[in-house]
Structures are given as C-alpha cells and as structure tokens.
Design an enzyme around this catalytic site. Structure first.
Site, PDB file in Angstrom:
ATOM      1  N   ARG A 170      25.941  46.111  43.879  1.00 26.47           N
ATOM      2  CA  ARG A 170      27.437  45.756  44.398  1.00 26.47           C
ATOM      3  C   ARG A 170      27.782  47.042  45.165  1.00 26.47           C
ATOM      4  O   ARG A 170      28.912  47.523  45.304  1.00 26.47           O
ATOM      5  CB  ARG A 170      28.297  45.833  43.276  1.00 26.47           C
ATOM      6  CG  ARG A 170      28.357  44.695  42.175  1.00 26.47           C
ATOM      7  CD  ARG A 170      28.995  43.717  42.794  1.00 26.47           C
ATOM      8  NE  ARG A 170      28.840  42.287  41.826  1.00 26.47           N
ATOM      9  CZ  ARG A 170      29.845  41.842  41.054  1.00 26.47           C
ATOM     10  NH1 ARG A 170      30.700  42.534  40.811  1.00 26.47           N
ATOM     11  NH2 ARG A 170      29.301  40.899  40.487  1.00 26.47           N
TER      12      ARG A 170
ATOM     13  N   ARG B 180      37.762  41.130  53.473  1.00 24.01           N
ATOM     14  CA  ARG B 180      37.997  40.082  52.253  1.00 24.01           C
ATOM     15  C   ARG B 180      39.607  39.590  52.560  1.00 24.01           C
ATOM     16  O   ARG B 180      39.456  38.436  52.461  1.00 24.01           O
ATOM     17  CB  ARG B 180      38.182  40.966  51.022  1.00 24.01           C
ATOM     18  CG  ARG B 180      38.548  40.218  49.853  1.00 24.01           C
ATOM     19  CD  ARG B 180      37.269  39.594  49.297  1.00 24.01           C
ATOM     20  NE  ARG B 180      37.614  39.112  47.921  1.00 24.01           N
ATOM     21  CZ  ARG B 180      38.598  38.258  47.244  1.00 24.01           C
ATOM     22  NH1 ARG B 180      39.089  37.551  48.559  1.00 24.01           N
ATOM     23  NH2 ARG B 180      38.731  37.818  46.099  1.00 24.01           N
TER      24      ARG B 180
ATOM     25  N   TYR C 229      27.750  30.981  32.780  1.00 26.97           N
ATOM     26  CA  TYR C 229      29.012  30.612  33.604  1.00 26.97           C
ATOM     27  C   TYR C 229      29.256  28.914  33.706  1.00 26.97           C
ATOM     28  O   TYR C 229      30.530  28.564  33.603  1.00 26.97           O
ATOM     29  CB  TYR C 229      29.217  31.312  35.054  1.00 26.97           C
ATOM     30  CG  TYR C 229      29.211  32.647  34.954  1.00 26.97           C
ATOM     31  CD1 TYR C 229      30.380  33.275  34.772  1.00 26.97           C
ATOM     32  CD2 TYR C 229      27.890  33.378  34.817  1.00 26.97           C
ATOM     33  CE1 TYR C 229      30.387  34.440  34.765  1.00 26.97           C
ATOM     34  CE2 TYR C 229      27.892  34.741  34.652  1.00 26.97           C
ATOM     35  CZ  TYR C 229      29.359  35.628  34.787  1.00 26.97           C
ATOM     36  OH  TYR C 229      29.408  36.807  34.746  1.00 26.97           O
TER      37      TYR C 229
HETATM   38  O1  1CP Z   1      26.584  44.250  47.091  1.00 31.26           O
HETATM   39  C1  1CP Z   1      26.204  43.347  46.293  1.00 31.26           C
HETATM   40  O2  1CP Z   1      25.564  43.760  45.221  1.00 31.26           O
HETATM   41  C2  1CP Z   1      26.004  42.108  46.725  1.00 31.26           C
HETATM   42  C3  1CP Z   1      26.832  41.023  46.280  1.00 31.26           C
HETATM   43  C4  1CP Z   1      26.714  40.387  44.857  1.00 31.26           C
HETATM   44  C5  1CP Z   1      26.060  40.300  44.077  1.00 31.26           C
HETATM   45  C6  1CP Z   1      24.620  40.735  43.919  1.00 31.26           C
HETATM   46  C7  1CP Z   1      28.174  39.909  44.448  1.00 31.26           C
HETATM   47  C8  1CP Z   1      29.503  40.028  45.204  1.00 31.26           C
HETATM   48  N1  1CP Z   1      27.782  39.393  43.316  1.00 31.26           N
HETATM   49  C9  1CP Z   1      26.540  39.679  42.954  1.00 31.26           C
HETATM   50  C10 1CP Z   1      25.886  39.305  41.539  1.00 31.26           C
HETATM   51  C11 1CP Z   1      26.657  38.439  40.484  1.00 31.26           C
HETATM   52  N2  1CP Z   1      27.827  37.737  40.506  1.00 31.26           N
HETATM   53  C12 1CP Z   1      26.502  38.967  39.246  1.00 31.26           C
HETATM   54  C13 1CP Z   1      25.044  39.633  38.685  1.00 31.26           C
HETATM   55  C14 1CP Z   1      25.481  41.033  38.823  1.00 31.26           C
HETATM   56  C15 1CP Z   1      26.419  41.700  37.608  1.00 31.26           C
HETATM   57  O3  1CP Z   1      26.172  41.540  36.520  1.00 31.26           O
HETATM   58  O4  1CP Z   1      27.352  42.333  38.228  1.00 31.26           O
HETATM   59  C16 1CP Z   1      27.445  38.054  38.556  1.00 31.26           C
HETATM   60  C17 1CP Z   1      27.441  38.149  36.889  1.00 31.26           C
HETATM   61  C18 1CP Z   1      28.278  37.484  39.402  1.00 31.26           C
HETATM   62  C19 1CP Z   1      29.454  36.749  38.939  1.00 31.26           C
HETATM   63  C20 1CP Z   1      30.791  37.235  39.369  1.00 31.26           C
HETATM   64  N3  1CP Z   1      31.062  37.081  40.796  1.00 31.26           N
HETATM   65  C21 1CP Z   1      31.460  37.988  38.684  1.00 31.26           C
HETATM   66  C22 1CP Z   1      31.544  38.674  37.324  1.00 31.26           C
HETATM   67  C23 1CP Z   1      32.388  37.773  36.403  1.00 31.26           C
HETATM   68  C24 1CP Z   1      32.439  37.730  34.939  1.00 31.26           C
HETATM   69  O5  1CP Z   1      33.706  38.263  34.456  1.00 31.26           O
HETATM   70  O6  1CP Z   1      31.576  37.913  34.314  1.00 31.26           O
HETATM   71  C25 1CP Z   1      32.642  38.304  39.650  1.00 31.26           C
HETATM   72  C26 1CP Z   1      33.832  39.446  39.464  1.00 31.26           C
HETATM   73  C27 1CP Z   1      32.226  37.852  40.817  1.00 31.26           C
HETATM   74  C28 1CP Z   1      32.725  38.039  42.134  1.00 31.26           C
HETATM   75  C29 1CP Z   1      32.431  38.986  43.112  1.00 31.26           C
HETATM   76  N4  1CP Z   1      30.985  38.813  43.707  1.00 31.26           N
HETATM   77  C30 1CP Z   1      30.819  39.681  44.335  1.00 31.26           C
HETATM   78  C31 1CP Z   1      32.000  40.562  44.634  1.00 31.26           C
HETATM   79  C32 1CP Z   1      31.943  41.696  45.597  1.00 31.26           C
HETATM   80  C33 1CP Z   1      33.010  40.042  43.834  1.00 31.26           C
HETATM   81  C34 1CP Z   1      34.062  40.333  43.734  1.00 31.26           C
HETATM   82  C35 1CP Z   1      35.202  39.675  44.446  1.00 31.26           C
HETATM   83  C36 1CP Z   1      36.368  40.080  45.120  1.00 31.26           C
HETATM   84  O7  1CP Z   1      37.142  40.243  44.616  1.00 31.26           O
HETATM   85  O8  1CP Z   1      36.173  40.596  46.382  1.00 31.26           O
END
Ligand code: 1CP
Length: 350
Positions: A35, A48, A158
C-alpha cells in the site's frame, strides 16, 4: 541487474548441497511497502478526488499510472506495485462491486459461480493491463514492477459476504455447507486470475504477488483445500503458460507450517506478517526462498527510536539471508510521509 531482481536471482542460485552464493552480512535489502500508494500521501488524496470514485481511479490508466509512480518519485523504492485492487476480479466476472466512501468495498453477495462468467474478464481488465504497459515504460530503469491479484480464498470472502468481515464467517459457512458450489466459485476465480496475471506479465510485470489477507480464518484440511490448492493451481497454471517471473505468496497470519506452504504452492518469495517469528522462519524456510516483511505498520507511524530499533532487529535476524524489506501489512493512512523517508534511510545505511 535491478537490485530487487538481483536479490531474487541470488536466492534462486542457492542450493541445498552447500554451494552458496556469498552473501554480505551488511547487504542492503531491496525495499518496497505494501500500500505504498495511498491515502497517507497528499498527492494521492488530490488525484483520488479528481478521479471520482475509487474504481474510476483503478480503471483510468493515466491516473493509475500516476498514482503508482507517486511513491517512487518521492522515495525511490526498489519496486513499484501496480495500482489496482483485488476486487477487480469479481467486478470482471460480472459481480456488482462498489466502494462506499469511508466504509470500504461492497458487493452483491453470491453463493456460487452461477451468475458469473469468464467471457468478459480479459476485455474488462484491459485498462489495468494498459496501466502495466505504461508503467513498464515510465518507471526508472532500476525499479522493478510488481503485478498482483488476491489469492482466491481472500477474494471469495468478499464475494460471498458482500463486504469485508472480521471473521470471514459467510464464506466459511458456504464452504462447509455446500463445498461443491464453493469449489465452483474458487475454480472460476482461479481461471480468471491466471488470465489476468499472465496478461500483466506480458505487459511488463516482472514479479507477481498473491495477497492472502484472510489466511488466518482457515485451519487444517480447509486451509489445504481453499488456501493452498488454489494458490498452487495459479502458480502451476502460470508456469504451464510459460510465465517465469518470481511469485510472492503472502498468507497473512496463517498458522500453517510455512516451509510446507512454500513447497506446496511453489512460490519463490514468502511474505511475512507482523507477528511472524523471524528467527524460526530463517531456520525453517529453505534458503532458496526469499523472505519479505515484516515491520509493524504501527511502528512506522510511531517513528523515532522505536522505528530504529525495529529496523535494526529485522536486519539482524535476516542477516546472511536473501530478503526484501517490507511491512507486515499495508501502510496505514495516518502514517507521516517523513517516517517513510526515514525508514528508507535506515534500511539503506548498511
Ligand atoms: O500500493 C499498493 O499496495 C497497490 C494497490 C492496492 C493493493 C495491492 C490496493 C489499493 N489494494 C490492494 C490489495 C487489497 N485490496 C487487499 C489485499 C491487501 C490487504 O490486506 O490490505 C485487500 C484485502 C483489498 C480489499 C480492499 N480494497 C480494502 C479492504 C477492505 C476490508 O475492510 O477488508 C479496501 C479498503 C480497499 C480499497 C483500496 N484499495 C487500494 C486503496 C489505496 C484503497 C483505499 C481506497 C481509497 O479510499 O482511496
């Protein structure tokens, strides 16, 4: 050779007969952070806002490229991870996916693969592949490009619950109650993921990571069935297509035998979460496997002597081992950007 790829090929040439590549005890490991693009960076928050929704950002190649490059420009990490999300696969399979502001992902829950289809996956994910292709040209020549996908169990949690859950109960219940339907769901995720990752590599991804964020909710036979076998099937499917890049497995907080996980899945790098016992991992996981992790993201928030101490401990425990510096889980939004700068200095000061 790029520093990141050098660490990977260094480990691959270790063999168990005692012939080892010499490893400098004071080696500087390559570093990237899970992240590393995200809300802790003001430049990310600005873009964003401009993009509209989170999915709009993911599906816009120019914006997604820019967001991927932001932390590279600011810090000079050794690797960039494609900006996308693990939930693009369910979206591409035809499941409705959206992001509630401030709350996270939402999906129309499924209980089988019945309403899903592989037909539009490639076309749907075309913009992501375009982002990879752009990055393969715009990244600095010393920076490695990492592609990724969610591991099938994590993605399925999910898809079945329709949202993130603390205990993954809905997916566990479905797998228990109707293993055939659940297997069908896993099979379609595996197939889509192989296509998606092969396309990422074809477009320029040099390493792949499979995020198994919810590995801790399964044990014993269920872990074998739903965490190990699907990841092994993806690795095998990619190799059968001639995809040769290193693959990072990240079974976060799994309680399994990690040497066994590596052997059964066929991954080349093992991502360690915050609570992993580093000394035990160094001892038990074969030396031709690269270790990655496991700095506590909250220590990065704290900074100061806590950060210095933690970086020193990780370096000491992994000395003499091929490893990649990273966190044990993703950067949290309240992380001060200057602590990331400090972390890189500490890691690189030898
Ligand atoms: O910079 C990076 O790492 C690249 C981008 C990336 C990656 C690898 C994002 C962007 N998401 C992910 C993987 C991801 N997404 C995972 C696996 C890693 C982990 O455990 O963190 C998971 C479980 C998700 C699902 C997801 N997407 C969640 C978690 C939800 C939950 O409550 O279980 C969330 C909050 C997102 C949105 C997201 N994805 C990425 C970002 C930057 C965001 C936040 C969105 C925002 O508000 O800008």
């Amino acid at each position: 050779m790029k520093p990141f790829l050098k660490t990977l090929s260094g480990a691959a040439t270790q063999d168990e007969t005692g012939k080892k590549t010499e490893l400098d005890k004071n080696q500087v490991p390559p570093i990237w952070l899970m992240r590393q693009a995200g809300r802790y960076l003001p430049e990310y928050r600005a873009l964003r806002e401009q993009a509209g929704g989170f999915l709009d950002l993911c599906y816009n190649p120019a914006f997604a490229e820019e967001v991927t490059l932001q932390p590279i420009r600011r810090y000079g990490f050794d690797a960039a991870i494609l900006f996308a999300d693990i939930l693009l696969i369910p979206d591409a399979l035809g499941q409705k996916v959206w992001f509630e502001t401030g709350e996270g992902p939402r999906l129309d829950p499924v209980v089988s693969a019945q309403s899903l289809s592989l037909d539009n996956v490639t076309q749907h994910l075309e913009p992501i592949i375009e982002t990879v292709s752009r990055l393969s040209h715009s990244l600095p020549k010393e920076t490695t490009l990492i592609g990724f996908a969610g591991a099938p169990w994590t993605v399925a949690t999910y898809m079945v619950a329709g949202r993130g859950t603390p205990d993954q109960a809905p997916a566990r219940a479905l797998a228990e109650k109707d293993p055939e339907a659940f297997q069908g769901l896993m099979d379609i995720i595996v197939a889509a993921t192989i296509d998606y990752l092969a396309a990422q590599v074809e477009a320029g991804a040099e390493v792949l990571q499979l995020f198994e964020s919810w590995a801790a909710s399964l044990h014993g036979e269920a872990f074998e069935l739903w965490c190990v076998a699907p990841v092994a099937a993806i690795v095998e499917g990619l190799r059968a297509r001639g995809v040769q890049v290193p693959i990072i497995g990240f079974p976060r907080a799994a309680s399994c035998d990690m040497a066994d996980y590596v052997a059964r899945t066929g991954v080349q790098v093992l991502g360690l979460d915050t609570h992993a016992d580093r000394k035990a991992m160094v001892k038990n996981v074969p030396e031709n496997i690269v270790l990655q992790g496991n700095l506590d993201p909250l220590v990065l928030v704290e900074g100061g002597t806590a950060l210095e101490q933690a970086v020193g401990d990780i370096k000491a425990d992994f000395a003499g081992r091929h490893y990649i510096f990273n966190l044990g889980h993703g950067i949290v939004p309240q992380t001060p950007p200057e602590h990331v700068q400090k972390l890189i200095e500490l890691v690189r000061q030898g």
